[in-house]
Design a protein around this motif. Structure first.
Motif, PDB file in Angstrom:
ATOM      1  N   GLY A   1     -11.178   2.961   4.276  1.00 15.47           N
ATOM      2  CA  GLY A   1     -11.928   2.338   5.375  1.00 15.47           C
ATOM      3  C   GLY A   1     -11.184   1.156   5.977  1.00 15.47           C
ATOM      4  N   GLN A   2     -10.647   0.314   5.112  1.00 14.84           N
ATOM      5  CA  GLN A   2      -9.877  -0.837   5.581  1.00 14.84           C
ATOM      6  C   GLN A   2      -8.590  -0.396   6.254  1.00 14.84           C
ATOM      7  N   ALA A   3      -7.929   0.605   5.690  1.00 20.08           N
ATOM      8  CA  ALA A   3      -6.683   1.111   6.274  1.00 20.08           C
ATOM      9  C   ALA A   3      -6.937   1.620   7.689  1.00 20.08           C
ATOM     10  N   GLY A   4      -8.051   2.319   7.876  1.00 23.10           N
ATOM     11  CA  GLY A   4      -8.410   2.813   9.204  1.00 23.10           C
ATOM     12  C   GLY A   4      -8.597   1.683  10.198  1.00 23.10           C
ATOM     13  N   LYS A   5      -9.226   0.595   9.746  1.00 21.21           N
ATOM     14  CA  LYS A   5      -9.453  -0.559  10.628  1.00 21.21           C
ATOM     15  C   LYS A   5      -8.129  -1.239  10.993  1.00 21.21           C
ATOM     16  N   VAL A   6      -7.240  -1.371  10.024  1.00 26.68           N
ATOM     17  CA  VAL A   6      -5.945  -2.005  10.278  1.00 26.68           C
ATOM     18  C   VAL A   6      -5.149  -1.183  11.297  1.00 26.68           C
ATOM     19  N   LEU A   7      -5.102   0.126  11.087  1.00 25.69           N
ATOM     20  CA  LEU A   7      -4.346   0.966  12.020  1.00 25.69           C
ATOM     21  C   LEU A   7      -5.005   1.013  13.392  1.00 25.69           C
ATOM     22  N   ALA A   8      -6.334   0.959  13.438  1.00 31.90           N
ATOM     23  CA  ALA A   8      -7.025   0.936  14.732  1.00 31.90           C
ATOM     24  C   ALA A   8      -6.668  -0.337  15.495  1.00 31.90           C
ATOM     25  N   MET A   9      -6.586  -1.457  14.783  1.00 29.98           N
ATOM     26  CA  MET A   9      -6.223  -2.728  15.424  1.00 29.98           C
ATOM     27  C   MET A   9      -4.783  -2.686  15.950  1.00 29.98           C
ATOM     28  N   ALA A  10      -3.897  -2.046  15.173  1.00 30.59           N
ATOM     29  CA  ALA A  10      -2.477  -1.998  15.544  1.00 30.59           C
ATOM     30  C   ALA A  10      -2.159  -0.855  16.508  1.00 30.59           C
TER      31      ALA A  10
ATOM     32  N   ASP B   1       3.936  -8.739  11.688  1.00 34.81           N
ATOM     33  CA  ASP B   1       3.872  -7.679  12.705  1.00 34.81           C
ATOM     34  C   ASP B   1       4.984  -6.650  12.533  1.00 34.81           C
ATOM     35  N   PHE B   2       5.732  -6.719  11.417  1.00 33.52           N
ATOM     36  CA  PHE B   2       6.804  -5.779  11.135  1.00 33.52           C
ATOM     37  C   PHE B   2       6.182  -4.451  10.720  1.00 33.52           C
ATOM     38  N   LEU B   3       6.431  -3.407  11.484  1.00 35.63           N
ATOM     39  CA  LEU B   3       5.765  -2.128  11.278  1.00 35.63           C
ATOM     40  C   LEU B   3       5.862  -1.609   9.846  1.00 35.63           C
ATOM     41  N   PRO B   4       7.026  -1.567   9.201  1.00 31.86           N
ATOM     42  CA  PRO B   4       7.055  -1.072   7.822  1.00 31.86           C
ATOM     43  C   PRO B   4       6.144  -1.875   6.876  1.00 31.86           C
ATOM     44  N   ALA B   5       6.069  -3.184   7.056  1.00 32.61           N
ATOM     45  CA  ALA B   5       5.185  -4.001   6.218  1.00 32.61           C
ATOM     46  C   ALA B   5       3.721  -3.639   6.475  1.00 32.61           C
ATOM     47  N   LEU B   6       3.369  -3.434   7.721  1.00 37.31           N
ATOM     48  CA  LEU B   6       2.006  -3.052   8.076  1.00 37.31           C
ATOM     49  C   LEU B   6       1.653  -1.686   7.483  1.00 37.31           C
TER      50      LEU B   6
ATOM     51  N   PHE C   1      -2.275 -10.433  12.819  1.00 42.08           N
ATOM     52  CA  PHE C   1      -1.604  -9.609  11.811  1.00 42.08           C
ATOM     53  C   PHE C   1      -1.529 -10.348  10.476  1.00 42.08           C
ATOM     54  N   LYS C   2      -1.219 -11.628  10.514  1.00 40.10           N
ATOM     55  CA  LYS C   2      -1.155 -12.424   9.277  1.00 40.10           C
ATOM     56  C   LYS C   2      -2.521 -12.433   8.592  1.00 40.10           C
ATOM     57  N   THR C   3      -3.583 -12.588   9.392  1.00 39.57           N
ATOM     58  CA  THR C   3      -4.948 -12.595   8.863  1.00 39.57           C
ATOM     59  C   THR C   3      -5.284 -11.258   8.211  1.00 39.57           C
ATOM     60  N   LEU C   4      -4.825 -10.161   8.795  1.00 43.65           N
ATOM     61  CA  LEU C   4      -5.044  -8.826   8.205  1.00 43.65           C
ATOM     62  C   LEU C   4      -4.474  -8.760   6.791  1.00 43.65           C
ATOM     63  N   PHE C   5      -3.268  -9.260   6.633  1.00 49.59           N
ATOM     64  CA  PHE C   5      -2.641  -9.243   5.308  1.00 49.59           C
ATOM     65  C   PHE C   5      -3.436 -10.104   4.331  1.00 49.59           C
ATOM     66  N   LEU C   6      -3.747 -11.321   4.737  1.00 49.04           N
ATOM     67  CA  LEU C   6      -4.453 -12.241   3.844  1.00 49.04           C
ATOM     68  C   LEU C   6      -5.845 -11.723   3.498  1.00 49.04           C
ATOM     69  N   ALA C   7      -6.558 -11.164   4.476  1.00 49.03           N
ATOM     70  CA  ALA C   7      -7.911 -10.643   4.254  1.00 49.03           C
ATOM     71  C   ALA C   7      -7.914  -9.476   3.274  1.00 49.03           C
ATOM     72  N   ASN C   8      -6.787  -8.804   3.157  1.00 49.40           N
ATOM     73  CA  ASN C   8      -6.685  -7.675   2.241  1.00 49.40           C
ATOM     74  C   ASN C   8      -5.956  -8.023   0.949  1.00 49.40           C
ATOM     75  N   GLY C   9      -5.788  -9.331   0.704  1.00 54.94           N
ATOM     76  CA  GLY C   9      -5.227  -9.785  -0.555  1.00 54.94           C
ATOM     77  C   GLY C   9      -3.716  -9.724  -0.651  1.00 54.94           C
ATOM     78  N   PHE C  10      -3.042  -9.675   0.494  1.00 51.22           N
ATOM     79  CA  PHE C  10      -1.575  -9.604   0.501  1.00 51.22           C
ATOM     80  C   PHE C  10      -1.026 -10.740   1.342  1.00 51.22           C
TER      81      PHE C  10
ATOM     82  N   ASN D   1      -1.816   0.548   0.796  1.00 51.51           N
ATOM     83  CA  ASN D   1      -2.251  -0.099  -0.445  1.00 51.51           C
ATOM     84  C   ASN D   1      -3.668  -0.655  -0.397  1.00 51.51           C
ATOM     85  N   ILE D   2      -4.424  -0.262   0.612  1.00 53.64           N
ATOM     86  CA  ILE D   2      -5.806  -0.716   0.712  1.00 53.64           C
ATOM     87  C   ILE D   2      -6.718   0.503   0.851  1.00 53.64           C
ATOM     88  N   PRO D   3      -8.009   0.321   0.583  1.00 49.84           N
ATOM     89  CA  PRO D   3      -8.936   1.451   0.673  1.00 49.84           C
ATOM     90  C   PRO D   3      -8.957   2.074   2.070  1.00 49.84           C
TER      91      PRO D   3
END
Length: 178
Positions: free
Chosen positions: A132-141, A117-122, A100-109, A128-130
């Protein structure tokens, strides 16, 4: 008027807001939240969030704050930290937290006040991301969100419907990027 491209962003920001701690500023922002909900095009998502907001407002400040703290802060079954619900393997939990930390850093946050791993932060990240990336983040979570949804269902929480909204957005983002 919102366009469809921004609908997922607006929906996820509103979901993150509704999952946030109900302090005085949160309560003061509810009229603006309700107004933003009115602009959503997905009627099912809009209705689920309006119904939750009606429920919260009907409870009142003190009763809702007590419910929030009991449900999302003191319960190991229904807290909003996605790696906390399967705590049988702390090594696995640490690896998931790093993912989860890597997801944030990889997306510039980066998060300085909250665990990744705090749901509201995720949800705020995905809003706040494009697309395609948002879809990947939600798929992972998604497996973690589905587990949390099951726990909410068992606890008979009105917030179950808010997780349904998040999962609907995840499905739509998956379809849009497929």
């Amino acid at each position: 008027m919102m366009n469809k491209t921004n609908e997922y962003q607006d929906t996820l920001i509103l979901a993150a807001y509704l999952f946030a701690y109900p302090d005085d500023a949160w309560w003061a922002g509810l009229p603006e939240c309700r107004q933003a909900l009115g602009a959503l095009e997905n009627r099912q998502n809009k209705q689920a969030m309006v119904d939750l907001l009606d429920y919260i407002e009907a409870m009142g400040h003190k009763a809702y704050e007590e419910l929030y703290v009991r449900t999302f802060e003191f319960s190991s079954n229904t807290n909003l930290y996605l790696t906390m619900h399967d705590r049988t393997d702390f090594g696995k939990q640490a690896r998931e937290m790093l993912e989860f930390k890597t997801l944030f850093l990889a997306n510039g946050f980066d998060l300085d006040k909250e665990l990744p791993d705090f749901l509201p932060a995720l949800l705020e990240l995905t809003a706040n991301i494009p697309e395609g990336q948002a879809g990947k983040v939600l798929a992972m979570a998604r497996p973690k969100i589905e587990l949390l949804r099951q726990r909410f269902l068992e606890a008979r929480l009105a917030h179950t419907f808010l997780l349904d909204v998040v999962l609907t957005e995840a499905d739509e983002l998956k379809e849009a990027t497929a």
